[in-house]
Design a protein around this motif. Sequence first.
Motif, PDB file in Angstrom:
ATOM      1  N   ARG A   1     -10.350  -6.144 -10.559  1.00 16.92           N
ATOM      2  CA  ARG A   1     -11.203  -7.212 -10.037  1.00 16.92           C
ATOM      3  C   ARG A   1     -11.787  -6.801  -8.694  1.00 16.92           C
ATOM      4  O   ARG A   1     -11.125  -6.123  -7.894  1.00 16.92           O
ATOM      5  CB  ARG A   1     -10.402  -8.515  -9.876  1.00 16.92           C
ATOM      6  CG  ARG A   1      -9.947  -9.114 -11.194  1.00 16.92           C
ATOM      7  CD  ARG A   1      -9.166 -10.400 -11.021  1.00 16.92           C
ATOM      8  NE  ARG A   1      -8.843 -10.997 -12.305  1.00 16.92           N
ATOM      9  CZ  ARG A   1      -9.625 -11.848 -12.955  1.00 16.92           C
ATOM     10  NH1 ARG A   1     -10.777 -12.238 -12.408  1.00 16.92           N
ATOM     11  NH2 ARG A   1      -9.263 -12.337 -14.123  1.00 16.92           N
ATOM     12  N   GLY A   2     -13.011  -7.203  -8.431  1.00 17.61           N
ATOM     13  CA  GLY A   2     -13.646  -6.912  -7.160  1.00 17.61           C
ATOM     14  C   GLY A   2     -12.915  -7.586  -6.022  1.00 17.61           C
ATOM     15  O   GLY A   2     -12.558  -8.770  -6.114  1.00 17.61           O
ATOM     16  N   VAL A   3     -12.670  -6.854  -4.949  1.00 14.95           N
ATOM     17  CA  VAL A   3     -11.912  -7.425  -3.840  1.00 14.95           C
ATOM     18  C   VAL A   3     -12.719  -8.480  -3.089  1.00 14.95           C
ATOM     19  O   VAL A   3     -12.150  -9.320  -2.394  1.00 14.95           O
ATOM     20  CB  VAL A   3     -11.459  -6.323  -2.859  1.00 14.95           C
ATOM     21  CG1 VAL A   3     -10.532  -5.346  -3.545  1.00 14.95           C
ATOM     22  CG2 VAL A   3     -12.654  -5.603  -2.232  1.00 14.95           C
ATOM     23  N   VAL A   4     -14.038  -8.470  -3.228  1.00 13.82           N
ATOM     24  CA  VAL A   4     -14.879  -9.405  -2.479  1.00 13.82           C
ATOM     25  C   VAL A   4     -14.863 -10.789  -3.095  1.00 13.82           C
ATOM     26  O   VAL A   4     -14.781 -11.792  -2.395  1.00 13.82           O
ATOM     27  CB  VAL A   4     -16.326  -8.865  -2.375  1.00 13.82           C
ATOM     28  CG1 VAL A   4     -17.245  -9.899  -1.716  1.00 13.82           C
ATOM     29  CG2 VAL A   4     -16.350  -7.565  -1.588  1.00 13.82           C
ATOM     30  N   ASP A   5     -14.929 -10.867  -4.436  1.00 17.63           N
ATOM     31  CA  ASP A   5     -15.037 -12.188  -5.079  1.00 17.63           C
ATOM     32  C   ASP A   5     -14.032 -12.421  -6.201  1.00 17.63           C
ATOM     33  O   ASP A   5     -13.994 -13.510  -6.781  1.00 17.63           O
ATOM     34  CB  ASP A   5     -16.451 -12.395  -5.614  1.00 17.63           C
ATOM     35  CG  ASP A   5     -16.868 -11.322  -6.623  1.00 17.63           C
ATOM     36  OD1 ASP A   5     -16.015 -10.521  -7.029  1.00 17.63           O
ATOM     37  OD2 ASP A   5     -18.064 -11.289  -6.981  1.00 17.63           O
ATOM     38  N   GLY A   6     -13.221 -11.429  -6.565  1.00 20.03           N
ATOM     39  CA  GLY A   6     -12.227 -11.625  -7.605  1.00 20.03           C
ATOM     40  C   GLY A   6     -12.756 -11.513  -9.019  1.00 20.03           C
ATOM     41  O   GLY A   6     -12.002 -11.729  -9.975  1.00 20.03           O
ATOM     42  N   SER A   7     -14.028 -11.181  -9.192  1.00 20.60           N
ATOM     43  CA  SER A   7     -14.595 -11.081 -10.539  1.00 20.60           C
ATOM     44  C   SER A   7     -14.112  -9.809 -11.230  1.00 20.60           C
ATOM     45  O   SER A   7     -13.825  -8.802 -10.584  1.00 20.60           O
ATOM     46  CB  SER A   7     -16.122 -11.078 -10.470  1.00 20.60           C
ATOM     47  OG  SER A   7     -16.584  -9.966  -9.726  1.00 20.60           O
ATOM     48  N   VAL A   8     -14.036  -9.841 -12.564  1.00 23.96           N
ATOM     49  CA  VAL A   8     -13.572  -8.694 -13.331  1.00 23.96           C
ATOM     50  C   VAL A   8     -14.620  -7.592 -13.284  1.00 23.96           C
ATOM     51  O   VAL A   8     -15.782  -7.809 -13.630  1.00 23.96           O
ATOM     52  CB  VAL A   8     -13.271  -9.085 -14.783  1.00 23.96           C
ATOM     53  CG1 VAL A   8     -12.902  -7.849 -15.605  1.00 23.96           C
ATOM     54  CG2 VAL A   8     -12.149 -10.101 -14.845  1.00 23.96           C
ATOM     55  N   ARG A   9     -14.216  -6.409 -12.868  1.00 20.69           N
ATOM     56  CA  ARG A   9     -15.122  -5.255 -12.810  1.00 20.69           C
ATOM     57  C   ARG A   9     -14.977  -4.391 -14.054  1.00 20.69           C
ATOM     58  O   ARG A   9     -15.946  -3.860 -14.571  1.00 20.69           O
ATOM     59  CB  ARG A   9     -14.827  -4.439 -11.557  1.00 20.69           C
ATOM     60  CG  ARG A   9     -15.158  -5.170 -10.270  1.00 20.69           C
ATOM     61  CD  ARG A   9     -16.623  -5.029  -9.929  1.00 20.69           C
ATOM     62  NE  ARG A   9     -16.900  -3.646  -9.596  1.00 20.69           N
ATOM     63  CZ  ARG A   9     -16.729  -3.113  -8.383  1.00 20.69           C
ATOM     64  NH1 ARG A   9     -16.327  -3.867  -7.386  1.00 20.69           N
ATOM     65  NH2 ARG A   9     -16.990  -1.849  -8.158  1.00 20.69           N
ATOM     66  N   TRP A  10     -13.746  -4.192 -14.522  1.00 18.60           N
ATOM     67  CA  TRP A  10     -13.524  -3.431 -15.748  1.00 18.60           C
ATOM     68  C   TRP A  10     -12.124  -3.701 -16.263  1.00 18.60           C
ATOM     69  O   TRP A  10     -11.267  -4.196 -15.526  1.00 18.60           O
ATOM     70  CB  TRP A  10     -13.751  -1.932 -15.541  1.00 18.60           C
ATOM     71  CG  TRP A  10     -12.923  -1.258 -14.478  1.00 18.60           C
ATOM     72  CD1 TRP A  10     -13.278  -1.051 -13.188  1.00 18.60           C
ATOM     73  CD2 TRP A  10     -11.607  -0.684 -14.629  1.00 18.60           C
ATOM     74  NE1 TRP A  10     -12.282  -0.389 -12.513  1.00 18.60           N
ATOM     75  CE2 TRP A  10     -11.248  -0.135 -13.371  1.00 18.60           C
ATOM     76  CE3 TRP A  10     -10.717  -0.557 -15.689  1.00 18.60           C
ATOM     77  CZ2 TRP A  10     -10.026   0.491 -13.150  1.00 18.60           C
ATOM     78  CZ3 TRP A  10      -9.499   0.077 -15.479  1.00 18.60           C
ATOM     79  CH2 TRP A  10      -9.168   0.590 -14.228  1.00 18.60           C
ATOM     80  N   THR A  11     -11.924  -3.393 -17.542  1.00 18.82           N
ATOM     81  CA  THR A  11     -10.614  -3.535 -18.161  1.00 18.82           C
ATOM     82  C   THR A  11     -10.297  -2.284 -18.971  1.00 18.82           C
ATOM     83  O   THR A  11     -11.196  -1.558 -19.399  1.00 18.82           O
ATOM     84  CB  THR A  11     -10.554  -4.765 -19.090  1.00 18.82           C
ATOM     85  OG1 THR A  11     -11.519  -4.610 -20.141  1.00 18.82           O
ATOM     86  CG2 THR A  11     -10.832  -6.051 -18.318  1.00 18.82           C
ATOM     87  N   ALA A  12      -9.014  -2.038 -19.168  1.00 19.37           N
ATOM     88  CA  ALA A  12      -8.535  -0.952 -20.029  1.00 19.37           C
ATOM     89  C   ALA A  12      -7.504  -1.573 -20.971  1.00 19.37           C
ATOM     90  O   ALA A  12      -6.302  -1.603 -20.668  1.00 19.37           O
ATOM     91  CB  ALA A  12      -7.928   0.173 -19.211  1.00 19.37           C
ATOM     92  N   PRO A  13      -7.944  -2.084 -22.132  1.00 15.44           N
ATOM     93  CA  PRO A  13      -7.050  -2.862 -23.003  1.00 15.44           C
ATOM     94  C   PRO A  13      -5.860  -2.077 -23.544  1.00 15.44           C
ATOM     95  O   PRO A  13      -4.823  -2.666 -23.858  1.00 15.44           O
ATOM     96  CB  PRO A  13      -7.987  -3.309 -24.139  1.00 15.44           C
ATOM     97  CG  PRO A  13      -9.370  -3.183 -23.583  1.00 15.44           C
ATOM     98  CD  PRO A  13      -9.322  -2.035 -22.624  1.00 15.44           C
ATOM     99  N   ASP A  14      -5.989  -0.753 -23.672  1.00 18.21           N
ATOM    100  CA  ASP A  14      -4.907   0.025 -24.271  1.00 18.21           C
ATOM    101  C   ASP A  14      -3.843   0.467 -23.270  1.00 18.21           C
ATOM    102  O   ASP A  14      -2.813   1.015 -23.664  1.00 18.21           O
ATOM    103  CB  ASP A  14      -5.488   1.263 -24.966  1.00 18.21           C
ATOM    104  CG  ASP A  14      -6.355   0.898 -26.163  1.00 18.21           C
ATOM    105  OD1 ASP A  14      -6.083  -0.153 -26.770  1.00 18.21           O
ATOM    106  OD2 ASP A  14      -7.302   1.633 -26.460  1.00 18.21           O
TER     107      ASP A  14
END
Length: 700
Positions: free
Chosen positions: A404-417
Amino acid sequence: MKPLESGDPIRLGPYRILAVLGEGGMGKVYVGQDGEGRPAAVKVLHPHLAHDPHLTQRFVREAQTARAVTAGSVARVLDARTEGGRPWIATEFLTGPTLADAVAAHGPLDEPTVRALAAALAHALRDIHAAGLVHRDLKPANIVLTTAGPRVIDFGIARPEHGLTLTTTGQVPVTPGYGAPEQVLGQRVGAPADVFSLGAVLVYAASGRPAFEGAHVAAVQYEVVHGMPRLDRVPPALQPLIGPCLAKDPAARPLPERIARQAAPPRGADRAWRKGPLAEDITTRAAGLHRLTTPPGGAASGAVSRRRLLTGLAVGGSVLVAGGGAAWWNLRNGDGRGGPFDIPPAVAAPQGRVLDAQKGDYLLGSTPEPLWTVPEAVAENTPAPLPVRDVVVTAAPKGGIAARGVVDGSVRWTAPDAVAVNRYLSLSDRLVAATDRNGTLVTFVASTGEPKWTSPAEAAWLLAADEEAVYLVTRDRRVRCVGRSDARIRWTVEAGADLGKDAASRGLAAHGRLVIAAADGDVVALDTSDGRKAWSRPGQSADGRAGLARSDRTLCITGRNLSAADLVTGKDRWTAENPKVPNADAVAWGPPTVHGPHVYASVLSYPFRYDLATGRPSDWPYNGLLRCDPPSPLVVQGHGLWSVAVNADQGGVNVIDFTSGGRPSWVYPIIRTPDRYWLTAADNRVFLLDGTTLTALPVF
């Protein structure tokens, strides 16, 4: 690099403005091109600063002074004027990677190349000092590697020894870890300060690591003034060349001429700039510049389209420089090779704003609102949040890991595995390492999540990482080392301690040692070169694993007591006196935190502060007075000490204000799951994990 926008100049003096290169605290930098087609980096003061006539005069005067350095070892200042109320500086446009980028992309330089670099930079300092100037900001980012050799750039804070420095309120006038002790202390600065910076630059070039390190800017600067430079990773043959440059006493540092003679690069050492990976980088950037500045048909005029701008950048950006303290912008877009080991540089860490009650940011006696809060942001079994520059990594609610972005907490990327409970690590703030369900070691670019190299390591969980390798526990409970440069397994050994299960053990790697806090309470140190046991401390903790923290070679260990040891040898340095507890055989110390010259740890639910060098209790008003949860991490960020206090039903975050003699300042009564919390911090933000909620708190 961006196209021009409304309000950007079309022309400054003889330079047609083609594109925006970047923007800093002092001004904006553009790609310019003169009537003969020659490119330049053109810097303009911000409009609100241009209204200050004294600042404007100094901006131009110092640039004109820097024009006195005409040698080929520096990026020349081409022109500086005040035009239409807008002062600007044009400097030579250089193509090639900075030393910082070259080391990040290709690793430390070999000994002959370091010697060639040392001789070239010593000659550059000789030329700068002969012109009556002191550069004052020599660092890897201000050295460009061209086909003609290293060139020194950015005279933004260069000045005559008697002159003033062009800075604004709140600016740091020197790069932490590269400025000399006299600069850090605000004393008079002369030519020897540049020699100190040269020594720090050469440590980085030879080892890939800074000469001085710390968890915070203040800690780095403390090491510069009082600590010893990290020469342990520098080849022994280079240490006599580099060590004297880093003397604390300016009078003890060698002159540039002596450094150049002592460097004595072997014949042909300068081929590194003309052949091999560095030369390929330079060629790629030159092609990108040509595309940007040459319109179709070869004409030297006309606007630059957005397509041409992006096309020119796509084949390799260029390093450009402007004065005035705004530093440089590196427009690198990879080295053209791709592949799992083509790792981009670490992104810049976005700094949070430090709140000030005197400026009305908050009311004394009250607590400001969190920066952001995301309920259900993480899985219940997440490890501690891991800040990595512009993102913070946790377990994703639906499995895998998420950044998550440190500025706003929004998801930047995921690694599901990825399997979060097996832990994740930061690799030099450039990659995030984790494991998948098959025990494969997997890595991702920290800022974007792009998958990079993998290794079939049969990992049960990760322990630690250093610049050379990742260290992990295998599924059969052995310790394994995987090289970061080739993803190959280097060694696998028995730990000599019970590592437990479910990521029960933790590790710390530095100075050629992997220190493991085992699940059975033992502490074991392995040699990172071959895995052999270097030293051990059996029974350090009676209740779970011991706590570890370090500052350079000083290792702090908690458990049955709070002690410090030499990280390399394991030799005791000091042990703090345990408090006397009636009807109790032992006490348990909470996890330690090192910050600057102090180590913080809690015992009997109270935080204490000790002198890191001596182990004596520090003169601190809140030693043993403010309660905290025994397992709570103690976090130093901004001007405060952060801890968690809980009871059976709820808890909160307590903050002690260092600037007011240690009085309590803020209290966040927001913890609703007192059995699942954690605190961590970076770049003027404190991250609170509360069950499945992730919150970012401001600092003062």
